[in-house]
Design a protein around this motif. Structure first.
Motif, short mmCIF file in Angstrom:
data_model
loop_
_atom_site.label_atom_id
_atom_site.label_comp_id
_atom_site.label_asym_id
_atom_site.label_seq_id
_atom_site.Cartn_x
_atom_site.Cartn_y
_atom_site.Cartn_z
N ASP A 123 0.80 -1.19 0.13
CA ASP A 123 -0.11 0.02 -0.02
C ASP A 123 0.78 1.20 -0.12
O ASP A 123 0.49 2.32 -0.60
CB ASP A 123 -1.02 0.04 1.13
CG ASP A 123 -2.00 -1.05 1.05
OD1 ASP A 123 -2.28 -1.39 -0.10
OD2 ASP A 123 -2.77 -1.27 2.03
N ALA A 124 2.01 1.24 0.82
CA ALA A 124 2.69 2.44 0.80
C ALA A 124 3.52 2.69 -0.44
O ALA A 124 3.59 3.72 -1.15
CB ALA A 124 3.78 2.10 1.90
N PHE A 125 3.93 1.47 -1.05
CA PHE A 125 4.63 1.52 -2.43
C PHE A 125 3.53 1.94 -3.45
O PHE A 125 4.01 2.82 -4.29
CB PHE A 125 5.04 0.04 -2.59
CG PHE A 125 5.81 -0.34 -4.02
CD1 PHE A 125 7.09 0.16 -4.13
CD2 PHE A 125 5.05 -0.61 -5.09
CE1 PHE A 125 7.61 -0.12 -5.59
CE2 PHE A 125 5.56 -0.68 -6.24
CZ PHE A 125 6.96 -0.59 -6.36
N LYS A 130 7.51 8.08 -0.16
CA LYS A 130 9.12 8.26 -0.32
C LYS A 130 9.67 7.70 0.85
O LYS A 130 10.83 7.21 0.77
CB LYS A 130 9.34 10.00 -0.53
CG LYS A 130 8.78 10.44 -1.58
CD LYS A 130 9.51 10.14 -3.09
CE LYS A 130 9.08 11.13 -3.93
NZ LYS A 130 9.30 10.66 -5.39
N VAL A 131 8.86 7.72 1.89
CA VAL A 131 9.60 6.95 3.17
C VAL A 131 8.35 6.06 3.62
O VAL A 131 7.36 6.44 3.74
CB VAL A 131 9.75 7.97 4.26
CG1 VAL A 131 10.14 7.65 5.52
CG2 VAL A 131 10.96 9.17 3.66
N THR A 132 8.96 4.85 4.24
CA THR A 132 8.00 3.90 4.78
C THR A 132 8.95 3.38 5.79
O THR A 132 9.81 3.93 6.35
CB THR A 132 7.32 2.91 3.81
OG1 THR A 132 6.34 2.23 4.47
CG2 THR A 132 8.47 2.06 3.11
N LYS A 157 13.63 3.68 -2.67
CA LYS A 157 14.53 4.22 -3.58
C LYS A 157 13.69 4.45 -4.88
O LYS A 157 12.73 3.78 -5.25
CB LYS A 157 15.57 3.20 -4.01
CG LYS A 157 16.51 2.96 -2.78
CD LYS A 157 17.40 1.97 -3.39
CE LYS A 157 18.28 1.40 -1.76
NZ LYS A 157 19.08 0.12 -1.91
N GLU A 158 14.05 5.35 -5.82
CA GLU A 158 13.67 5.63 -7.13
C GLU A 158 13.64 4.38 -7.92
O GLU A 158 14.86 3.89 -8.05
CB GLU A 158 14.15 6.83 -7.61
CG GLU A 158 13.13 7.55 -8.68
CD GLU A 158 13.29 9.09 -8.49
OE1 GLU A 158 13.78 9.71 -9.35
OE2 GLU A 158 13.18 9.49 -7.40
N GLY A 159 12.69 4.04 -8.47
CA GLY A 159 12.44 2.82 -9.46
C GLY A 159 12.67 1.58 -8.90
O GLY A 159 12.86 0.45 -9.47
N PRO A 161 11.94 -1.93 -7.62
CA PRO A 161 10.77 -3.02 -7.33
C PRO A 161 10.06 -3.36 -5.98
O PRO A 161 10.84 -3.22 -4.77
CB PRO A 161 11.39 -4.10 -8.06
CG PRO A 161 12.73 -3.97 -8.25
CD PRO A 161 12.97 -2.56 -7.68
N LEU A 162 8.77 -3.41 -6.08
CA LEU A 162 8.12 -4.01 -4.82
C LEU A 162 8.86 -5.03 -3.92
O LEU A 162 9.32 -4.90 -2.80
CB LEU A 162 6.84 -4.31 -5.08
CG LEU A 162 5.93 -4.70 -3.87
CD1 LEU A 162 5.92 -3.83 -2.74
CD2 LEU A 162 4.63 -5.27 -4.01
N GLU A 163 9.51 -6.10 -4.59
CA GLU A 163 10.15 -7.24 -4.09
C GLU A 163 11.39 -6.63 -3.11
O GLU A 163 11.57 -7.17 -1.89
CB GLU A 163 10.61 -8.29 -5.01
CG GLU A 163 9.19 -8.81 -5.85
CD GLU A 163 8.71 -7.95 -6.64
OE1 GLU A 163 9.32 -7.11 -7.16
OE2 GLU A 163 7.47 -7.97 -6.85
N SER A 164 12.21 -5.71 -3.84
CA SER A 164 13.21 -5.07 -3.25
C SER A 164 13.08 -4.45 -1.89
O SER A 164 13.31 -4.51 -0.66
CB SER A 164 14.03 -4.24 -4.15
OG SER A 164 14.88 -3.28 -3.40
N LEU A 165 12.09 -3.59 -2.11
CA LEU A 165 11.27 -2.91 -0.86
C LEU A 165 11.03 -3.75 0.21
O LEU A 165 11.29 -3.66 1.46
CB LEU A 165 10.33 -2.21 -1.19
CG LEU A 165 9.91 -1.01 0.01
CD1 LEU A 165 10.71 -0.03 0.46
CD2 LEU A 165 8.51 -0.21 -0.37
#
Ligand code: GRF
Length: 201
Positions: A123-125, A130-132, A157-159, A161-165
């Motif tokens: 949801d944040a993504f 910009k910050v979560t 981070k800009e660009g 992917p969700l999986e990385s976050l």
């Protein structure tokens, strides 16, 4: 002190807690892993670690309260002092919370009160935050709501992917949750209204 972890799914936070108990980072006994789903991988992790498990499914109960009542009876019979929710995808009833006042902790993968609910990271993504981050908090009878124990923020981070976050957030969780649990075990958390004083780090 004895505690139970409640988990419904993969159990990576449970694993971090199991490891932290083993290496002494948490000085309490993990006496039970409870799940509301027989399919939870968390139950396998507990069995592999030799920790007793209990699984009750809500479909076998008429009401949420009768379900929670059975859990509470079991916890009290087994002298469980406090409860740690780790991906437990079920709202505790007010009855449960009253039976364990200020003795239930939860971890949520966003900076509460933003992005409550089961998809906190996504949801944040999707929202474009910009910050979560991650929040550990005491549990009351509203979802993702009780007094905040600890939070950690990270930049999206800009660009990215969700999986990385997701991976970066889980890595924070796995360090943060054992630390917060140990503060609780050591009696260092003092609730004052909505605020939690951390008496000593
Ligand atoms: C974690 O992100 C936790 O914050 C949330 O549910 C997820 C559970 O993951 N409440 P796991 O089952 O611990 O791997």
């Amino acid at each position: 002190m004895k505690f139970a972890v409640f988990a419904s799914g993969f159990g990576s936070n449970l694993q971090a807690i199991i490891d932290a108990v083993k290496n002494g980072e948490i000085s309490a006994e993990l006496a039970l892993v409870f799940s509301n789903s027989r399919k939870a991988h968390a139950l396998k992790r507990a069995e592999e670690a030799g920790i007793p498990t209990l699984c009750l499914e809500a479909k076998d109960y008429l009401t949420p309260q009768s379900y929670d009542r059975d859990i509470v009876i079991y916890l009290k019979e087994h002298d469980i002092d406090f409860v740690v929710l780790a991906g437990y995808m079920k709202l505790l009833t007010p009855f449960f919370v009253k039976e364990f006042p200020d003795k239930v902790i939860n971890i949520h993968p966003s900076l509460l009160p933003s992005f409550k609910g089961i998809e906190g990271i996504k949801d944040a993504f999707t929202y474009g935050a910009k910050v979560t981050g991650v929040t550990v908090h005491f549990v009351d009878d509203k979802m993702d709501h009780g007094p905040i124990i600890m939070q950690e923020a990270l930049d999206v981070k800009e660009g990215e992917p969700l999986e990385s976050l997701e991976a970066r957030i889980h890595a924070i969780e796995h360090k943060m949750y054992p630390r917060a649990i140990q503060l609780f075990v050591k009696g260092k958390l003092k609730i004052q209204g909505r605020k939690v004083l951390v008496l000593e780090k």
